[in-house]
Motif scaffolding. Structure first.
Motif, short mmCIF file in Angstrom:
data_model
loop_
_atom_site.label_atom_id
_atom_site.label_comp_id
_atom_site.label_asym_id
_atom_site.label_seq_id
_atom_site.Cartn_x
_atom_site.Cartn_y
_atom_site.Cartn_z
N MET A 1 33.39 -6.19 -27.84
CA MET A 1 32.94 -5.89 -26.59
C MET A 1 31.64 -5.10 -26.35
O MET A 1 32.05 -3.97 -26.79
CB MET A 1 34.07 -5.79 -25.60
N PRO A 2 30.38 -5.30 -25.87
CA PRO A 2 29.44 -4.28 -25.57
C PRO A 2 29.94 -3.51 -24.35
O PRO A 2 30.61 -3.71 -23.49
CB PRO A 2 28.23 -5.26 -25.11
N SER A 3 29.39 -2.27 -24.77
CA SER A 3 29.91 -1.15 -23.75
C SER A 3 29.17 -1.22 -22.34
O SER A 3 28.14 -1.69 -22.44
CB SER A 3 29.92 0.36 -24.54
N LEU A 4 29.87 -0.82 -21.24
CA LEU A 4 29.11 -0.91 -19.86
C LEU A 4 28.62 0.48 -19.84
O LEU A 4 28.73 1.48 -20.37
CB LEU A 4 30.25 -0.88 -19.23
N PRO A 5 27.23 0.44 -19.18
CA PRO A 5 26.44 1.31 -18.68
C PRO A 5 27.53 2.20 -18.06
O PRO A 5 28.41 1.79 -17.32
CB PRO A 5 25.49 0.99 -17.83
N THR A 6 27.26 3.81 -17.81
CA THR A 6 28.14 4.66 -17.26
C THR A 6 27.36 5.53 -16.10
O THR A 6 26.31 5.80 -16.43
CB THR A 6 28.82 5.78 -18.48
N ALA A 7 28.42 5.48 -15.10
CA ALA A 7 27.87 6.01 -13.91
C ALA A 7 28.74 7.58 -13.97
O ALA A 7 29.89 7.55 -13.96
CB ALA A 7 27.94 5.37 -12.73
N ARG A 8 28.11 8.72 -13.67
CA ARG A 8 29.12 9.78 -13.66
C ARG A 8 28.92 10.31 -12.33
O ARG A 8 27.91 10.42 -11.61
CB ARG A 8 28.17 11.10 -14.41
N VAL A 9 30.04 10.67 -11.79
CA VAL A 9 30.23 11.19 -10.17
C VAL A 9 30.59 12.67 -10.36
O VAL A 9 31.00 13.25 -11.19
CB VAL A 9 31.45 10.21 -9.48
N SER A 10 30.25 13.46 -9.26
CA SER A 10 30.43 14.61 -8.72
C SER A 10 31.92 14.92 -8.73
O SER A 10 32.67 14.03 -8.63
CB SER A 10 29.72 15.32 -7.76
N LEU A 11 32.47 15.92 -8.80
CA LEU A 11 33.92 16.51 -8.69
C LEU A 11 34.47 15.92 -7.28
O LEU A 11 35.38 15.35 -7.21
CB LEU A 11 34.17 17.99 -8.87
N LYS A 12 33.64 16.02 -6.48
CA LYS A 12 33.64 15.56 -5.05
C LYS A 12 33.90 14.14 -5.06
O LYS A 12 34.91 13.47 -4.26
CB LYS A 12 32.82 16.10 -3.98
N GLY A 13 32.87 13.28 -5.56
CA GLY A 13 33.10 12.00 -5.62
C GLY A 13 34.45 11.45 -6.52
O GLY A 13 35.01 10.45 -6.05
N ALA A 14 34.59 12.13 -7.82
CA ALA A 14 35.78 11.90 -8.39
C ALA A 14 36.97 12.05 -7.51
O ALA A 14 38.06 10.95 -7.34
CB ALA A 14 35.76 12.75 -9.71
N LYS A 15 37.26 13.07 -6.62
CA LYS A 15 38.25 13.25 -5.82
C LYS A 15 38.35 12.22 -4.75
O LYS A 15 39.50 11.70 -4.61
CB LYS A 15 38.37 14.45 -5.42
N THR A 16 37.33 11.75 -4.38
CA THR A 16 37.08 10.73 -3.14
C THR A 16 37.77 9.34 -3.76
O THR A 16 38.69 8.85 -3.36
CB THR A 16 35.80 10.32 -2.76
N LEU A 17 37.45 8.90 -4.97
CA LEU A 17 37.74 7.61 -5.59
C LEU A 17 39.42 7.95 -5.96
O LEU A 17 40.37 6.88 -5.72
CB LEU A 17 36.83 7.60 -6.84
N ARG A 18 39.75 8.97 -6.53
CA ARG A 18 41.10 9.08 -6.98
C ARG A 18 42.00 9.25 -5.78
O ARG A 18 43.25 8.79 -5.82
CB ARG A 18 41.42 10.27 -7.71
N ARG A 19 41.64 9.45 -4.53
CA ARG A 19 42.44 9.54 -3.24
C ARG A 19 42.62 7.99 -2.80
O ARG A 19 43.23 7.82 -1.64
CB ARG A 19 41.91 10.31 -2.16
N GLY A 20 41.64 7.22 -3.18
CA GLY A 20 41.94 5.69 -2.82
C GLY A 20 40.72 5.05 -2.04
O GLY A 20 40.71 4.19 -1.80
N THR A 21 39.58 5.88 -1.90
CA THR A 21 38.52 5.45 -1.45
C THR A 21 37.59 4.45 -2.41
O THR A 21 37.76 5.01 -3.52
CB THR A 21 37.43 6.52 -0.72
N PRO A 22 37.30 3.38 -1.85
CA PRO A 22 36.91 2.32 -3.03
C PRO A 22 35.29 2.62 -3.09
O PRO A 22 34.75 1.45 -3.93
CB PRO A 22 37.32 0.98 -2.46
N TRP A 23 34.81 3.57 -2.75
CA TRP A 23 33.32 3.66 -2.79
C TRP A 23 32.67 5.13 -2.86
O TRP A 23 33.65 5.96 -2.55
CB TRP A 23 32.52 3.03 -1.78
N VAL A 24 31.60 5.16 -3.40
CA VAL A 24 30.96 6.76 -3.49
C VAL A 24 29.59 6.52 -3.10
O VAL A 24 28.63 5.63 -3.35
CB VAL A 24 31.12 6.99 -5.12
#
Length: 87
Positions: A1-24
């Motif tokens: 399977m080809p690898s996907l392009p990767t998006a890196r988010v900030s620490l704040k963005g990571a916390k937002t996603l992990r808390r359940g918000t579905p967007w950044v």
């Protein structure tokens, strides 16, 4: 399977996603994925490179990433069957 392009988010963005918000917001994107495809599916990682999930990437929208799944590309493939399962 080809690898996907990767998006890196900030620490704040990571916390937002992990808390359940579905967007950044674009302001929380620290490294844009290497893709020119509108609406591309990308892997999302935190500042340390830990996987967060997979998202649709919008180059021009203030909402840069819209999370599709909290599973990585090796755990769940985002394809036609992925969307059919969710309908």
């Amino acid at each position: 399977m080809p690898s996907l392009p990767t998006a890196r988010v900030s620490l704040k963005g990571a916390k937002t996603l992990r808390r359940g918000t579905p967007w950044v917001y674009r302001t929380e994107l620290t490294e844009a994925p290497a893709t020119d495809t509108p609406g591309a599916v990308v892997a999302v990682v935190d500042p340390q490179g830990n996987p967060i999930g997979q998202a649709l990437y919008a180059r021009r929208s203030p909402l840069a990433l819209r999370l599709l799944t909290r599973k990585g590309p090796n755990e769940e493939k985002v394809d036609d069957a992925f969307f059919i399962r969710r309908l």
